[in-house]
Scaffold this motif. Structure first.
Motif, PDB file in Angstrom:
ATOM      1  N   TYR A 194     -11.435  -9.453   6.787  1.00  0.00           N
ATOM      2  CA  TYR A 194     -11.115 -10.522   5.832  1.00  0.00           C
ATOM      3  C   TYR A 194     -12.373 -11.168   5.248  1.00  0.00           C
ATOM      4  O   TYR A 194     -12.353 -11.645   4.114  1.00  0.00           O
ATOM      5  CB  TYR A 194     -10.187 -11.571   6.472  1.00  0.00           C
ATOM      6  N   ILE A 195     -13.486 -11.139   5.997  1.00  0.00           N
ATOM      7  CA  ILE A 195     -14.741 -11.679   5.439  1.00  0.00           C
ATOM      8  C   ILE A 195     -15.102 -10.883   4.175  1.00  0.00           C
ATOM      9  O   ILE A 195     -15.373 -11.442   3.107  1.00  0.00           O
ATOM     10  CB  ILE A 195     -15.897 -11.586   6.473  1.00  0.00           C
ATOM     11  N   ALA A 196     -15.064  -9.542   4.295  1.00  0.00           N
ATOM     12  CA  ALA A 196     -15.390  -8.690   3.139  1.00  0.00           C
ATOM     13  C   ALA A 196     -14.358  -8.861   2.031  1.00  0.00           C
ATOM     14  O   ALA A 196     -14.699  -8.977   0.848  1.00  0.00           O
ATOM     15  CB  ALA A 196     -15.466  -7.235   3.571  1.00  0.00           C
ATOM     16  N   ALA A 197     -13.088  -8.871   2.417  1.00  0.00           N
ATOM     17  CA  ALA A 197     -12.014  -8.956   1.417  1.00  0.00           C
ATOM     18  C   ALA A 197     -12.146 -10.243   0.599  1.00  0.00           C
ATOM     19  O   ALA A 197     -11.996 -10.223  -0.633  1.00  0.00           O
ATOM     20  CB  ALA A 197     -10.655  -8.893   2.125  1.00  0.00           C
ATOM     21  N   ILE A 198     -12.468 -11.340   1.272  1.00  0.00           N
ATOM     22  CA  ILE A 198     -12.549 -12.619   0.552  1.00  0.00           C
ATOM     23  C   ILE A 198     -13.793 -12.655  -0.346  1.00  0.00           C
ATOM     24  O   ILE A 198     -13.730 -13.104  -1.497  1.00  0.00           O
ATOM     25  CB  ILE A 198     -12.486 -13.799   1.551  1.00  0.00           C
ATOM     26  N   ILE A 199     -14.909 -12.126   0.150  1.00  0.00           N
ATOM     27  CA  ILE A 199     -16.120 -12.073  -0.688  1.00  0.00           C
ATOM     28  C   ILE A 199     -15.823 -11.269  -1.964  1.00  0.00           C
ATOM     29  O   ILE A 199     -16.130 -11.703  -3.083  1.00  0.00           O
ATOM     30  CB  ILE A 199     -17.309 -11.446   0.082  1.00  0.00           C
ATOM     31  N   PHE A 200     -15.166 -10.112  -1.786  1.00  0.00           N
ATOM     32  CA  PHE A 200     -14.917  -9.265  -2.960  1.00  0.00           C
ATOM     33  C   PHE A 200     -13.753  -9.761  -3.817  1.00  0.00           C
ATOM     34  O   PHE A 200     -13.649  -9.399  -4.985  1.00  0.00           O
ATOM     35  CB  PHE A 200     -14.747  -7.789  -2.543  1.00  0.00           C
ATOM     36  N   VAL A 234      -9.241  -1.772  -2.354  1.00  0.00           N
ATOM     37  CA  VAL A 234      -9.503  -2.714  -3.443  1.00  0.00           C
ATOM     38  C   VAL A 234      -8.196  -3.261  -4.035  1.00  0.00           C
ATOM     39  O   VAL A 234      -8.190  -4.284  -4.707  1.00  0.00           O
ATOM     40  CB  VAL A 234     -10.335  -1.955  -4.536  1.00  0.00           C
ATOM     41  N   PHE A 235      -7.078  -2.579  -3.725  1.00  0.00           N
ATOM     42  CA  PHE A 235      -5.834  -2.860  -4.437  1.00  0.00           C
ATOM     43  C   PHE A 235      -4.722  -3.391  -3.518  1.00  0.00           C
ATOM     44  O   PHE A 235      -4.696  -3.075  -2.324  1.00  0.00           O
ATOM     45  CB  PHE A 235      -5.332  -1.571  -5.100  1.00  0.00           C
ATOM     46  N   TYR A 236      -3.791  -4.129  -4.126  1.00  0.00           N
ATOM     47  CA  TYR A 236      -2.593  -4.544  -3.400  1.00  0.00           C
ATOM     48  C   TYR A 236      -1.712  -3.312  -3.148  1.00  0.00           C
ATOM     49  O   TYR A 236      -1.818  -2.306  -3.852  1.00  0.00           O
ATOM     50  CB  TYR A 236      -1.838  -5.628  -4.185  1.00  0.00           C
ATOM     51  N   LYS A 237      -0.883  -3.420  -2.126  1.00  0.00           N
ATOM     52  CA  LYS A 237      -0.237  -2.230  -1.568  1.00  0.00           C
ATOM     53  C   LYS A 237       0.553  -1.377  -2.576  1.00  0.00           C
ATOM     54  O   LYS A 237       0.400  -0.144  -2.595  1.00  0.00           O
ATOM     55  CB  LYS A 237       0.666  -2.617  -0.391  1.00  0.00           C
ATOM     56  N   ASP A 238       1.346  -2.004  -3.419  1.00  0.00           N
ATOM     57  CA  ASP A 238       2.181  -1.203  -4.334  1.00  0.00           C
ATOM     58  C   ASP A 238       1.318  -0.339  -5.246  1.00  0.00           C
ATOM     59  O   ASP A 238       1.565   0.847  -5.442  1.00  0.00           O
ATOM     60  CB  ASP A 238       3.069  -2.108  -5.209  1.00  0.00           C
ATOM     61  N   ASP A 296     -12.632  -9.672  -7.949  1.00  0.00           N
ATOM     62  CA  ASP A 296     -11.178  -9.764  -8.098  1.00  0.00           C
ATOM     63  C   ASP A 296     -10.413  -8.695  -7.308  1.00  0.00           C
ATOM     64  O   ASP A 296      -9.342  -8.245  -7.713  1.00  0.00           O
ATOM     65  CB  ASP A 296     -10.828  -9.667  -9.603  1.00  0.00           C
ATOM     66  N   ASN A 297     -11.014  -8.226  -6.195  1.00  0.00           N
ATOM     67  CA  ASN A 297     -10.313  -7.256  -5.346  1.00  0.00           C
ATOM     68  C   ASN A 297      -9.153  -7.944  -4.624  1.00  0.00           C
ATOM     69  O   ASN A 297      -9.140  -9.165  -4.487  1.00  0.00           O
ATOM     70  CB  ASN A 297     -11.264  -6.665  -4.294  1.00  0.00           C
ATOM     71  N   ALA A 298      -8.232  -7.127  -4.135  1.00  0.00           N
ATOM     72  CA  ALA A 298      -7.063  -7.671  -3.448  1.00  0.00           C
ATOM     73  C   ALA A 298      -7.419  -8.131  -2.030  1.00  0.00           C
ATOM     74  O   ALA A 298      -8.297  -7.555  -1.400  1.00  0.00           O
ATOM     75  CB  ALA A 298      -5.997  -6.590  -3.369  1.00  0.00           C
ATOM     76  N   VAL A 299      -6.710  -9.166  -1.583  1.00  0.00           N
ATOM     77  CA  VAL A 299      -6.812  -9.580  -0.180  1.00  0.00           C
ATOM     78  C   VAL A 299      -5.478  -9.221   0.472  1.00  0.00           C
ATOM     79  O   VAL A 299      -4.422  -9.646   0.001  1.00  0.00           O
ATOM     80  CB  VAL A 299      -7.076 -11.098  -0.054  1.00  0.00           C
ATOM     81  N   HIS A 300      -5.533  -8.431   1.513  1.00  0.00           N
ATOM     82  CA  HIS A 300      -4.305  -7.919   2.137  1.00  0.00           C
ATOM     83  C   HIS A 300      -4.630  -7.505   3.562  1.00  0.00           C
ATOM     84  O   HIS A 300      -5.808  -7.436   3.937  1.00  0.00           O
ATOM     85  CB  HIS A 300      -3.788  -6.715   1.339  1.00  0.00           C
ATOM     86  N   GLU A 301      -3.593  -7.162   4.326  1.00  0.00           N
ATOM     87  CA  GLU A 301      -3.830  -6.672   5.689  1.00  0.00           C
ATOM     88  C   GLU A 301      -4.526  -5.299   5.617  1.00  0.00           C
ATOM     89  O   GLU A 301      -4.508  -4.645   4.564  1.00  0.00           O
ATOM     90  CB  GLU A 301      -2.506  -6.559   6.440  1.00  0.00           C
ATOM     91  N   ILE A 302      -5.137  -4.879   6.732  1.00  0.00           N
ATOM     92  CA  ILE A 302      -5.799  -3.573   6.752  1.00  0.00           C
ATOM     93  C   ILE A 302      -4.727  -2.491   6.674  1.00  0.00           C
ATOM     94  O   ILE A 302      -3.727  -2.541   7.405  1.00  0.00           O
ATOM     95  CB  ILE A 302      -6.642  -3.402   8.041  1.00  0.00           C
ATOM     96  N   TYR A 303      -4.918  -1.540   5.788  1.00  0.00           N
ATOM     97  CA  TYR A 303      -3.919  -0.483   5.611  1.00  0.00           C
ATOM     98  C   TYR A 303      -4.024   0.563   6.719  1.00  0.00           C
ATOM     99  O   TYR A 303      -5.125   0.890   7.171  1.00  0.00           O
ATOM    100  CB  TYR A 303      -4.107   0.209   4.256  1.00  0.00           C
ATOM    101  N   ASN A 304      -2.858   1.098   7.069  1.00  0.00           N
ATOM    102  CA  ASN A 304      -2.793   2.167   8.068  1.00  0.00           C
ATOM    103  C   ASN A 304      -2.795   3.510   7.318  1.00  0.00           C
ATOM    104  O   ASN A 304      -1.738   4.105   7.075  1.00  0.00           O
ATOM    105  CB  ASN A 304      -1.529   1.990   8.921  1.00  0.00           C
ATOM    106  N   TYR A 305      -3.969   3.937   6.916  1.00  0.00           N
ATOM    107  CA  TYR A 305      -4.062   5.123   6.051  1.00  0.00           C
ATOM    108  C   TYR A 305      -3.442   6.382   6.661  1.00  0.00           C
ATOM    109  O   TYR A 305      -2.753   7.112   5.942  1.00  0.00           O
ATOM    110  CB  TYR A 305      -5.515   5.375   5.632  1.00  0.00           C
ATOM    111  N   PRO A 306      -3.683   6.683   7.962  1.00  0.00           N
ATOM    112  CA  PRO A 306      -3.069   7.914   8.483  1.00  0.00           C
ATOM    113  C   PRO A 306      -1.548   7.931   8.291  1.00  0.00           C
ATOM    114  O   PRO A 306      -0.976   8.940   7.885  1.00  0.00           O
ATOM    115  CB  PRO A 306      -3.447   7.898   9.979  1.00  0.00           C
ATOM    116  N   GLU A 307      -0.897   6.788   8.552  1.00  0.00           N
ATOM    117  CA  GLU A 307       0.568   6.737   8.391  1.00  0.00           C
ATOM    118  C   GLU A 307       0.959   6.878   6.917  1.00  0.00           C
ATOM    119  O   GLU A 307       1.915   7.572   6.584  1.00  0.00           O
ATOM    120  CB  GLU A 307       1.126   5.421   8.966  1.00  0.00           C
ATOM    121  N   LEU A 308       0.202   6.238   6.038  1.00  0.00           N
ATOM    122  CA  LEU A 308       0.524   6.310   4.605  1.00  0.00           C
ATOM    123  C   LEU A 308       0.290   7.721   4.072  1.00  0.00           C
ATOM    124  O   LEU A 308       1.024   8.201   3.204  1.00  0.00           O
ATOM    125  CB  LEU A 308      -0.334   5.294   3.822  1.00  0.00           C
ATOM    126  N   MET A 309      -0.718   8.391   4.621  1.00  0.00           N
ATOM    127  CA  MET A 309      -0.999   9.763   4.192  1.00  0.00           C
ATOM    128  C   MET A 309       0.101  10.706   4.671  1.00  0.00           C
ATOM    129  O   MET A 309       0.533  11.612   3.957  1.00  0.00           O
ATOM    130  CB  MET A 309      -2.381  10.201   4.701  1.00  0.00           C
TER     131      MET A 309
END
Ligand code: SAM
Length: 215
Positions: free
Chosen positions: A163-169, A117-121, A174-187
């Motif tokens: 991006y279809i979901a991101a733009i709808i939301f 839902v959020f921008y990366k930072d 007011d959710n963020a539109v951004h690239e798909i996050y690489n959660y395993p790497e971020l974790m």
């Protein structure tokens, strides 16, 4: 607190089913099994929404705390609880998760379709905050859109689907539109050891992933 889900909130789970079939709901409950949840396991679910995952955790006997900032989402959650047979052991907290500071208390902290839902930072700040709530040796679980994989065409389709979901939301709440996050790497960057990953397919693609990292 502004309720960004005031209008789309009541329809949220219904829209999830239209958009992703059962795969989204299954992804949210991926790690909620007897293998990981025993009676009394302390589970925290951040940005819980309608709470299918909270119900599963409580059914398995977990001691569940859920946090959400949206009154609309929590109303739907309470309706879902009321439709369950028996009394579910769930503590409901209406708050911004960043004000929730029960650090190192939880055996499992879950963020399902929450961090996207959020921008990366800001998302990284939230992830760090949630990981702080996990006890040493406990688990942090993220269920969300899977990082694109496969051949370039598949990756393109997978990104388009997100991006279809991101733009709808973006327009709806007011959710963020951004690239798909690489959660395993971020974790991993948060110091977690990835111990379990489950994929959920939809439209022939690995659209959703649940990832568990141990602190
Ligand atoms: C995309 S929905 C996901 C809901 C649910 N986890 C699911 O998988 O269906 C994001 C949820 O996070 C909640 N949320 C957004 N910002 C929040 C915050 N700062 N603290 C707590 N909850 C928040 C929203 O109200 C919403 O219920």
């Amino acid at each position: 607190m502004t309720d960004k889900y005031k209008y789309i909130g009541p329809l949220y789970d219904f829209l999830s089913t239209i958009y992703g079939g059962e795969s989204i709901h299954n992804c949210k409950r991926a790690m909620l099994t007897n293998e990981y949840i025993k009676p009394g396991t302390k589970v925290l679910i951040a940005g819980v929404g309608h709470g299918k995952d909270a119900i599963r955790a409580a059914e398995l006997g977990a001691d569940v705390t859920v946090v959400d900032i949206s009154e609309t989402m929590l109303k739907k959650l309470q309706q879902a609880f009321a439709n369950q047979p028996g009394q579910l052991k769930v503590r409901v907290v209406h708050a911004d998760i960043l004000t929730f500071d029960e650090f190192e208390q939880y055996d499992m902290v879950i963020a399902n379709f929450f961090l996207n839902v959020f921008y990366k930072d800001f998302m990284l700040k939230l992830m760090h905050h949630l990981v702080r709530c996990v006890r040493p040796g406990g688990a942090f679980v993220v269920g969300d859109f899977a990082y694109p994989s496969g051949n370039p065409l598949k990756q393109l389709v997978q990104k388009g689907y997100w991006y279809i979901a991101a733009i709808i939301f973006y327009f709806a709440s007011d959710n963020a539109v951004h690239e798909i996050y690489n959660y395993p790497e971020l974790m991993k960057a948060e110091g977690l050891k990835i111990t379990d990953t489950r994929h959920y397919r939809y439209l022939g693609m690995n659209c959703y992933t649940s990832v568990m990292g141990i602190k």
